[in-house]
Design a protein around this motif. Structure first.
Motif, PDB file in Angstrom:
ATOM      1  N   PHE A 133     105.796 -32.839 -84.689  1.00 51.15           N
ATOM      2  CA  PHE A 133     104.897 -32.901 -83.530  1.00 51.15           C
ATOM      3  C   PHE A 133     104.717 -34.354 -83.079  1.00 51.15           C
ATOM      4  O   PHE A 133     104.778 -34.656 -81.881  1.00 51.15           O
ATOM      5  CB  PHE A 133     103.525 -32.274 -83.865  1.00 51.15           C
ATOM      6  CG  PHE A 133     102.511 -32.515 -82.783  1.00 51.15           C
ATOM      7  CD1 PHE A 133     102.548 -31.770 -81.607  1.00 51.15           C
ATOM      8  CD2 PHE A 133     101.561 -33.520 -82.896  1.00 51.15           C
ATOM      9  CE1 PHE A 133     101.635 -32.010 -80.574  1.00 51.15           C
ATOM     10  CE2 PHE A 133     100.650 -33.767 -81.875  1.00 51.15           C
ATOM     11  CZ  PHE A 133     100.692 -33.007 -80.714  1.00 51.15           C
ATOM     12  N   ILE A 134     104.497 -35.241 -84.050  1.00 55.27           N
ATOM     13  CA  ILE A 134     104.261 -36.652 -83.709  1.00 55.27           C
ATOM     14  C   ILE A 134     105.477 -37.215 -82.973  1.00 55.27           C
ATOM     15  O   ILE A 134     105.349 -37.891 -81.948  1.00 55.27           O
ATOM     16  CB  ILE A 134     103.919 -37.465 -84.983  1.00 55.27           C
ATOM     17  CG1 ILE A 134     102.531 -37.048 -85.497  1.00 55.27           C
ATOM     18  CG2 ILE A 134     103.970 -38.972 -84.713  1.00 55.27           C
ATOM     19  CD1 ILE A 134     102.167 -37.575 -86.878  1.00 55.27           C
ATOM     20  N   GLY A 137      95.464 -27.448 -78.056  1.00 55.06           N
ATOM     21  CA  GLY A 137      96.285 -27.498 -79.262  1.00 55.06           C
ATOM     22  C   GLY A 137      95.991 -26.334 -80.168  1.00 55.06           C
ATOM     23  O   GLY A 137      95.245 -25.417 -79.803  1.00 55.06           O
ATOM     24  N   SER A 138      96.568 -26.394 -81.363  1.00 50.46           N
ATOM     25  CA  SER A 138      96.401 -25.301 -82.321  1.00 50.46           C
ATOM     26  C   SER A 138      96.720 -25.878 -83.706  1.00 50.46           C
ATOM     27  O   SER A 138      96.375 -27.028 -83.974  1.00 50.46           O
ATOM     28  CB  SER A 138      97.313 -24.135 -81.926  1.00 50.46           C
ATOM     29  OG  SER A 138      96.968 -22.958 -82.614  1.00 50.46           O
ATOM     30  N   PRO A 187     102.018 -22.496 -84.425  1.00 49.18           N
ATOM     31  CA  PRO A 187     103.074 -23.260 -83.730  1.00 49.18           C
ATOM     32  C   PRO A 187     103.247 -22.884 -82.254  1.00 49.18           C
ATOM     33  O   PRO A 187     103.605 -23.735 -81.441  1.00 49.18           O
ATOM     34  CB  PRO A 187     104.335 -22.935 -84.544  1.00 49.18           C
ATOM     35  CG  PRO A 187     103.813 -22.708 -85.926  1.00 49.18           C
ATOM     36  CD  PRO A 187     102.484 -22.012 -85.746  1.00 49.18           C
ATOM     37  N   LEU A 188     102.989 -21.614 -81.888  1.00 50.29           N
ATOM     38  CA  LEU A 188     103.140 -21.260 -80.471  1.00 50.29           C
ATOM     39  C   LEU A 188     102.183 -22.102 -79.614  1.00 50.29           C
ATOM     40  O   LEU A 188     102.571 -22.585 -78.539  1.00 50.29           O
ATOM     41  CB  LEU A 188     102.870 -19.761 -80.238  1.00 50.29           C
ATOM     42  CG  LEU A 188     103.028 -19.321 -78.777  1.00 50.29           C
ATOM     43  CD1 LEU A 188     104.497 -19.398 -78.325  1.00 50.29           C
ATOM     44  CD2 LEU A 188     102.487 -17.913 -78.552  1.00 50.29           C
ATOM     45  N   GLY A 189     100.949 -22.280 -80.092  1.00 49.25           N
ATOM     46  CA  GLY A 189      99.968 -23.063 -79.328  1.00 49.25           C
ATOM     47  C   GLY A 189     100.337 -24.530 -79.254  1.00 49.25           C
ATOM     48  O   GLY A 189     100.120 -25.184 -78.227  1.00 49.25           O
ATOM     49  N   VAL A 190     100.911 -25.050 -80.352  1.00 44.97           N
ATOM     50  CA  VAL A 190     101.293 -26.469 -80.380  1.00 44.97           C
ATOM     51  C   VAL A 190     102.515 -26.695 -79.477  1.00 44.97           C
ATOM     52  O   VAL A 190     102.539 -27.610 -78.647  1.00 44.97           O
ATOM     53  CB  VAL A 190     101.581 -26.914 -81.831  1.00 44.97           C
ATOM     54  CG1 VAL A 190     102.114 -28.332 -81.855  1.00 44.97           C
ATOM     55  CG2 VAL A 190     100.313 -26.790 -82.689  1.00 44.97           C
ATOM     56  N   THR A 230      96.393 -31.565 -79.559  1.00 45.45           N
ATOM     57  CA  THR A 230      95.897 -31.732 -80.926  1.00 45.45           C
ATOM     58  C   THR A 230      96.544 -30.745 -81.900  1.00 45.45           C
ATOM     59  O   THR A 230      96.971 -29.652 -81.517  1.00 45.45           O
ATOM     60  CB  THR A 230      94.374 -31.481 -81.000  1.00 45.45           C
ATOM     61  OG1 THR A 230      94.086 -30.271 -80.322  1.00 45.45           O
ATOM     62  CG2 THR A 230      93.587 -32.610 -80.417  1.00 45.45           C
ATOM     63  N   VAL A 231      96.573 -31.168 -83.174  1.00 40.24           N
ATOM     64  CA  VAL A 231      96.988 -30.287 -84.275  1.00 40.24           C
ATOM     65  C   VAL A 231      95.876 -30.321 -85.322  1.00 40.24           C
ATOM     66  O   VAL A 231      95.504 -31.401 -85.800  1.00 40.24           O
ATOM     67  CB  VAL A 231      98.309 -30.764 -84.909  1.00 40.24           C
ATOM     68  CG1 VAL A 231      98.648 -29.903 -86.129  1.00 40.24           C
ATOM     69  CG2 VAL A 231      99.452 -30.698 -83.896  1.00 40.24           C
ATOM     70  N   PHE A 232      95.346 -29.157 -85.661  1.00 45.29           N
ATOM     71  CA  PHE A 232      94.262 -29.070 -86.650  1.00 45.29           C
ATOM     72  C   PHE A 232      94.836 -28.686 -88.016  1.00 45.29           C
ATOM     73  O   PHE A 232      95.677 -27.796 -88.112  1.00 45.29           O
ATOM     74  CB  PHE A 232      93.227 -28.025 -86.210  1.00 45.29           C
ATOM     75  CG  PHE A 232      92.352 -28.520 -85.098  1.00 45.29           C
ATOM     76  CD1 PHE A 232      91.138 -29.123 -85.373  1.00 45.29           C
ATOM     77  CD2 PHE A 232      92.759 -28.418 -83.780  1.00 45.29           C
ATOM     78  CE1 PHE A 232      90.338 -29.614 -84.351  1.00 45.29           C
ATOM     79  CE2 PHE A 232      91.971 -28.904 -82.749  1.00 45.29           C
ATOM     80  CZ  PHE A 232      90.757 -29.496 -83.029  1.00 45.29           C
TER      81      PHE A 232
END
Ligand code: GLV
Ligand code: MN
Ligand code: MN
Length: 430
Positions: free
Chosen positions: A46-47, A88-89, A103-106, A134-136
């Motif tokens: 993601f980063i 995000g998700s 992952p679908l949300g990200v 965002t990623v939680f």
């Protein structure tokens, strides 16, 4: 990949790029516990994707990743990011879960950013605020037991001391694992500065039931709309129930001489089903059970089982758990065992922000006129954040409704429709 000859869309190619990460050959599907090598690989993915798009990425004290699309010419500081739009998700999964829960949300957030960046580039989008992706961490709670651990720490819904003392199945504490991943336990907890950055939070997620496929919404071909707008999350909680008895030898201990906690646990599992079935709208599940020490020729000395109970009315949830606890005590006494119930987490029913929901519906209805409002029985970081900031959710159709299983599925066209809906909804809010 896509079934047609069309080029593969961004969201589907993003998901394809992580399609081998965290595959679980034993359980099937994916096992991506927070801060496992699989989840760390996904965080790094993601980063890299965010930085490749020119976004400024940082990880906060609670392990939440933020990727900033600042306003052109802005100072890129907390003051200019105050009240931003955030979407995000999560990237962690349940054991043996599907490819889409999180992952679908990200991936959709990254793909929606691409759409919006192109619109800004062509002069069709004029933003008034920044956007953060965002990623939680630990949304599922499958490693440390408490779901939505990142958003609970951020909002103060869990005391940092309690979170830091949580242990995974190997006995490693959250404090040690967080430290090993570059976080400082002393800085964890409610973060006013980070909360002030969030004006509105939107989470896109795979639909985890058959809500979009009910007859009420399906067309003549039996196909439901691709997207729904979330309106509420069912109250839910987790409890650990430990039955203790006498560990002993499976061959030398007569059946009449046993205090076997497995027998108590087995009876309780059936009672849980009966108690929940008798209460309309209730759901209660025992999905995890651990005999200690766990040997074929060993009568267990203890059996831990985990209880997941959900109901729209929080008082009814409490009543159901009390009933189950009462049954556990009764069964344990009869079997010469003892029973101990411990609450691990509890979230009341959440109704999402009405004004934000109306804005999401207005945007989505331009693309998908039949997109319904949908409640969900699944928990989400958007539910935890709802106590602090306006939150809303979009759900993407899941043909079978199966989730938390390798069979969880989203069709490519529906994933694309989700991104289009998310991009338009974000644009209207920017
Ligand atoms: C998470 O998906 C939950 O509802 O437990
Ligand atoms: Mn989930
Ligand atoms: Mn999820």
């Amino acid at each position: 990949m896509k079934e047609t000859n069309q080029p593969v869309s961004t969201v589907n190619s993003l998901l394809a790029a992580i399609g081998e990460t965290g595959r679980d050959a034993k359980r099937g599907g994916y096992s991506r516990p927070v801060y496992s090598s699989a989840e760390i690989t996904l965080r790094e993915w993601f980063i890299a994707e965010a930085q490749g798009r020119g976004l400024e990425v940082s990880t906060d004290a609670n392990g939440i990743i933020w990727a900033w699309w600042d306003l052109p010419g802005s100072a890129k500081d907390a003051a200019s990011r105050k009240g931003s739009l955030v979407t995000g998700s999560h990237l962690d999964s349940v054991p043996g879960g599907g490819a889409f829960d999180g992952p679908l949300g990200v991936a959709s957030a990254l793909a929606a950013f691409d759409v919006l960046a192109a619109r800004e580039g062509s002069g069709d989008l004029h933003r008034h605020r920044a956007l953060a992706l965002t990623v939680f961490p630990e949304e599922e709670g499958s490693r440390f037991g408490v779901a939505c651990l990142g958003s609970r720490l951020l909002t103060g819904a869990i005391e940092p001391a309690k979170a830091l003392n949580l242990r995974d199945a190997n006995g490693d504490s959250f404090a040690d694992i967080a430290t090993a991943n570059g976080l400082d336990p002393a800085l964890m907890g409610r973060d006013e500065a980070a909360l002030a950055l969030i004006g509105d939070f939107i989470e896109l997620h795979v639909e985890q039931g058959r809500g979009l496929n009910t007859e009420e919404f399906t067309d003549a071909a039996g196909r439901g709309p691709a997207v729904a707008i979330g309106n509420s999350i069912l109250g839910h909680g987790r409890w650990r129930l430990s039955f203790s008895g006498q560990g002993n030898h499976a061959g030398t201990t007569l059946m009449t001489d046993r205090a076997d906690p497995m027998i108590a646990a087995a009876q309780l599992v059936l009672k849980v089903r009966d108690i929940a079935t008798a209460q309309p709208a209730a759901r209660a599940t025992v999905g995890r059970l651990e005999p200690v020490p766990g040997g074929t020729n060993v009568i267990a000395s203890r059996v831990d089982l985990w209880l997941d109970v959900r109901h729209p009315d929080d008082a009814t949830t409490a009543m159901l758990v009390e009933k189950i606890h009462g049954q556990a005590q009764k069964i344990a006494a009869f079997e010469g065992c003892s029973a101990l119930l411990t609450e691990e987490s509890l979230s009341g029913t959440v109704n999402f922000d009405a004004a934000l929901g109306a804005s999401l519906a207005k945007s989505v209805h331009r693309l998908i006129p039949g997109a319904p409002l949908l409640p969900t029985g699944a928990g989400h970081d958007a539910g935890v954040l709802a106590s602090e900031v306006p939150t809303g959710m979009l759900y993407v159709r899941n043909p079978s409704g199966i989730s938390h299983s390798p069979e969880e599925y989203v069709e490519h066209d529906d994933a694309d429709a989700g991104v289009a809906a998310l991009a338009d909804a974000l644009e209207d809010l920017l």
